[in-house]
Design a protein around this motif. Structure first.
Motif, short mmCIF file in Angstrom:
data_model
loop_
_atom_site.label_atom_id
_atom_site.label_comp_id
_atom_site.label_asym_id
_atom_site.label_seq_id
_atom_site.Cartn_x
_atom_site.Cartn_y
_atom_site.Cartn_z
N LEU A 231 0.81 -1.21 0.00
CA LEU A 231 0.00 0.00 0.00
C LEU A 231 0.85 1.27 0.00
CD1 LEU A 231 -2.86 1.19 0.13
CD2 LEU A 231 -2.67 1.14 2.62
N TYR A 232 1.88 1.31 0.86
CA TYR A 232 2.70 2.52 0.94
C TYR A 232 3.47 2.78 -0.35
CZ TYR A 232 1.82 2.70 5.99
OH TYR A 232 1.24 2.79 7.23
N VAL A 233 3.94 1.71 -0.99
CA VAL A 233 4.63 1.88 -2.28
C VAL A 233 3.70 2.49 -3.31
CG1 VAL A 233 5.61 0.65 -4.24
CG2 VAL A 233 6.37 0.10 -1.94
N GLN A 234 2.49 1.96 -3.39
CA GLN A 234 1.55 2.43 -4.39
C GLN A 234 1.13 3.88 -4.14
OE1 GLN A 234 0.92 0.73 -7.03
NE2 GLN A 234 1.67 -1.28 -6.46
N LEU A 235 0.87 4.24 -2.90
CA LEU A 235 0.46 5.61 -2.59
C LEU A 235 1.59 6.60 -2.89
CD1 LEU A 235 -1.50 5.11 0.76
CD2 LEU A 235 -2.44 5.51 -1.52
N THR A 236 2.81 6.23 -2.54
CA THR A 236 3.95 7.12 -2.78
C THR A 236 4.21 7.32 -4.26
OG1 THR A 236 4.95 6.39 -0.69
CG2 THR A 236 6.39 7.49 -2.28
N SER A 237 3.91 6.31 -5.05
CA SER A 237 4.20 6.39 -6.48
C SER A 237 3.17 7.17 -7.28
CB SER A 237 4.33 4.98 -7.07
OG SER A 237 3.08 4.31 -7.06
N LEU A 238 2.03 7.50 -6.69
CA LEU A 238 0.96 8.15 -7.46
C LEU A 238 1.40 9.46 -8.12
CD1 LEU A 238 -2.26 7.51 -5.32
CD2 LEU A 238 -1.46 6.31 -7.37
N SER A 395 5.54 13.38 -4.19
CA SER A 395 5.94 12.04 -3.74
C SER A 395 6.93 12.12 -2.58
CB SER A 395 6.54 11.25 -4.90
OG SER A 395 7.67 11.90 -5.42
N LEU A 396 7.72 13.18 -2.53
CA LEU A 396 8.65 13.35 -1.40
C LEU A 396 7.88 13.56 -0.10
CD1 LEU A 396 11.28 15.67 -3.13
CD2 LEU A 396 11.54 13.26 -2.57
N LEU A 397 6.77 14.29 -0.16
CA LEU A 397 5.94 14.46 1.02
C LEU A 397 5.36 13.13 1.48
CD1 LEU A 397 4.04 17.75 0.07
CD2 LEU A 397 6.12 17.49 1.45
N CYS A 398 4.99 12.27 0.51
CA CYS A 398 4.47 10.94 0.87
C CYS A 398 5.55 10.11 1.56
CB CYS A 398 3.98 10.22 -0.38
SG CYS A 398 2.52 10.95 -1.16
N LEU A 399 6.78 10.20 1.08
CA LEU A 399 7.87 9.46 1.71
C LEU A 399 8.09 9.92 3.15
CD1 LEU A 399 10.44 9.33 -1.22
CD2 LEU A 399 9.43 7.35 -0.08
N VAL A 400 8.06 11.23 3.36
CA VAL A 400 8.22 11.76 4.72
C VAL A 400 7.11 11.25 5.63
CG1 VAL A 400 8.20 13.86 6.11
CG2 VAL A 400 9.48 13.80 3.97
N ARG A 401 5.90 11.17 5.08
CA ARG A 401 4.75 10.74 5.87
C ARG A 401 4.84 9.25 6.23
NH1 ARG A 401 1.67 8.50 8.37
NH2 ARG A 401 -0.60 8.73 8.60
N PHE A 402 5.25 8.40 5.27
CA PHE A 402 5.21 6.96 5.49
C PHE A 402 6.52 6.38 6.03
CE2 PHE A 402 2.06 7.13 1.79
CZ PHE A 402 0.97 7.23 2.65
N GLY A 419 -5.40 -9.28 8.07
CA GLY A 419 -6.30 -8.15 8.32
C GLY A 419 -5.76 -7.17 9.32
N ASP A 420 -4.49 -7.34 9.75
CA ASP A 420 -3.91 -6.45 10.74
C ASP A 420 -3.72 -5.07 10.16
OD1 ASP A 420 -2.57 -5.28 12.78
OD2 ASP A 420 -0.70 -6.39 12.53
N GLU A 421 -4.25 -4.06 10.82
CA GLU A 421 -4.16 -2.68 10.33
C GLU A 421 -2.97 -1.95 10.94
OE1 GLU A 421 -5.98 -1.27 8.05
OE2 GLU A 421 -7.17 -3.05 7.73
N THR A 422 -2.13 -2.64 11.75
CA THR A 422 -0.99 -1.98 12.37
C THR A 422 0.02 -1.61 11.31
OG1 THR A 422 -1.34 -3.30 14.34
CG2 THR A 422 0.79 -2.20 14.13
N PRO A 423 0.51 -0.34 11.28
CA PRO A 423 1.50 0.04 10.29
C PRO A 423 2.76 -0.81 10.40
CG PRO A 423 0.61 1.98 11.38
CD PRO A 423 0.10 0.79 12.12
#
Length: 425
Positions: A231-238, A395-402, A419-423
């Motif tokens: 998920l984090y890879v896909q969001l950062t790449s948008l 995308s740099l802001l996404c990297l800082v966030r994740f 189903g674990d939602e823990t980051p």
């Protein structure tokens, strides 16, 4: 070494993989020449950036259908789309070529038949991508990465074919070549190299009423959302998808032709040189046992953002050099996003995962060719490059966030999706 690839033979040692990869590569050669030749052909016909951009938007527009196509594949199996998609592409491509021969290639005809070519292509891609895990189960992730590298290789050879073919057979000859390449994967299918038939009840529906496709898509989303490595890879790449889609490629073609007054052969050659860097980026990811997704994404975000700003400098050579750097990191980024879906998600949700992530990336890719003509018409050519550079910087802001919630160690050791939602971190 990654658990999935440890002890598994290299994909090239599997004869079935070699046959499949060959047919897929031939098909990609036609697609690559079509992707470069069609915008140039439209430029010759109209000289309009708007028409070029809208035609380019057809490919990402089809990504909006991906979640539904992916759900169908997960329910009934990849076989439902592979050959039918190729036949749709073949019929539409032949009709387009005949329309050009008859002198009826109006803008409306180009859009309708071009849309059908893209629809068939999306069907075919959805089928074979979801089928990799079942066709080559011992080495699915590496097989996917090698196929991605071959795709980039085809993108190098395709522009060279255009550069040589324009003078020999013209744009129409290149379009006929594209139509003929749809037969290669069909021949591979007839040779018996294709995804196995889906077993009855393998969709998990069990006895009773089958859930709707909407329910299937939502269930797939829950599995994907729980797998933070994906998920984090896909969001950062948008943001990077927004600045590197077909609309931006069409703009670069137009910019080289209109702003720098390069010949069609020169533009094709420049694209081929840039794609050599793209091949290096893709092969680098395919050859590594540890992919380190966030490191790759950080490098892609920095280099692609800087390259777009540097392209605004008044130098053709700087522009081409920046294209090389841009497509090298773009290719590494796309290889990572493609590989980890197969690597970290269960095979039974790969179709829906590809579909949902295609939707997520398709929306910004679709938006780009709609916004670029508006920015160019209002503020000029250079403003488009500055606008794209600013967008890539998101995308740099996404990297800082994740970044604090996602460690490289977690991103390199496969684990079943839960189903674990823990980051992850």
């Amino acid at each position: 070494m990654d658990q999935q690839t440890a002890g598994a033979p290299a994909p090239w040692r599997d004869r079935r993989f070699v046959v499949f990869a060959t047919g897929n590569f031939v098909n990609n050669l036609g697609e690559a020449s079509y992707k470069v030749g069609l915008p140039l052909f439209v430029y010759e016909l109209t000289g309009s950036l708007t028409t070029m951009s809208l035609l380019a938007a057809l490919a990402p527009f089809m990504l909006l259908l991906s979640p539904w196509l992916g759900a169908i594949v997960d329910r009934w199996g990849p076989r439902v789309f592979v050959v039918p998609g190729l036949l749709v592409q073949l019929a539409a491509a032949v009709a387009l070529n005949l329309a050009v021969l008859a002198g009826h290639a109006s803008t409306a005809v180009l859009f309708v038949l071009g849309a059908l070519v893209q629809l068939g292509g999306e069907m075919y891609r959805t089928g074979w991508i979801a089928g990799v895990a079942t066709m080559f189960p011992r080495n699915a992730a590496r097989s996917r990465a090698v196929l991605s590298s071959l795709f980039v290789t085809s993108n190098i050879v395709g522009p060279l074919l255009v550069a040589v073919g324009v003078g020999l057979v013209g744009y129409l000859g290149l379009l006929w070549f594209n139509a003929a390449t749809f037969l290669a994967p069909i021949a591979v299918w007839l040779m018996g190299v294709h995804p196995p038939a889906k077993e009855r009840g393998a969709d998990g529906a069990g006895p009773g009423r089958r859930p709707t496709l909407v329910r299937d898509i939502l269930d797939g989303w829950h599995v994907m959302r729980a797998e933070k490595r994906v998920l984090y890879v896909q969001l950062t790449s948008l943001p990077l998808h927004f600045v590197s889609g077909v609309g931006v490629l069409s703009f670069m073609v137009w910019y080289l032709r209109d702003h720098w007054h390069m010949s069609a052969s020169g533009v094709s050659t420049a694209q081929a040189v840039a794609n050599v860097g793209a091949l290096a980026g893709s092969v680098y990811i395919a050859a590594r046992a540890r992919t380190r997704p966030r490191i790759v994404l950080a490098g892609a975000a920095v280099v692609m953002t800087g390259a777009l700003f540097a392209m605004a400098l008044p130098s053709t050579w700087v522009f081409i050099a920046c294209m090389v750097a841009f497509f090298t990191m773009r290719s590494a980024m796309t290889a990572v996003t493609a590989m980890i879906v197969v690597k970290y998600l269960p095979p039974e949700v790969v179709g829906r995962a590809e579909g949902l992530f295609n939707l997520m990336s398709g929306l910004p890719i679709l938006l780009a060719p709609l916004l670029i003509p508006l920015v160019q018409g209002t503020w000029g050519d250079v403003a488009v490059l500055l606008f794209l550079g600013a967008a890539a910087g998101l995308s740099l802001l996404c990297l800082v966030r994740f970044w604090p919630h996602w460690s490289d160690g977690d991103a390199t050791h496969p684990a079943p999706a839960t189903g674990d939602e823990t980051p992850v971190g």
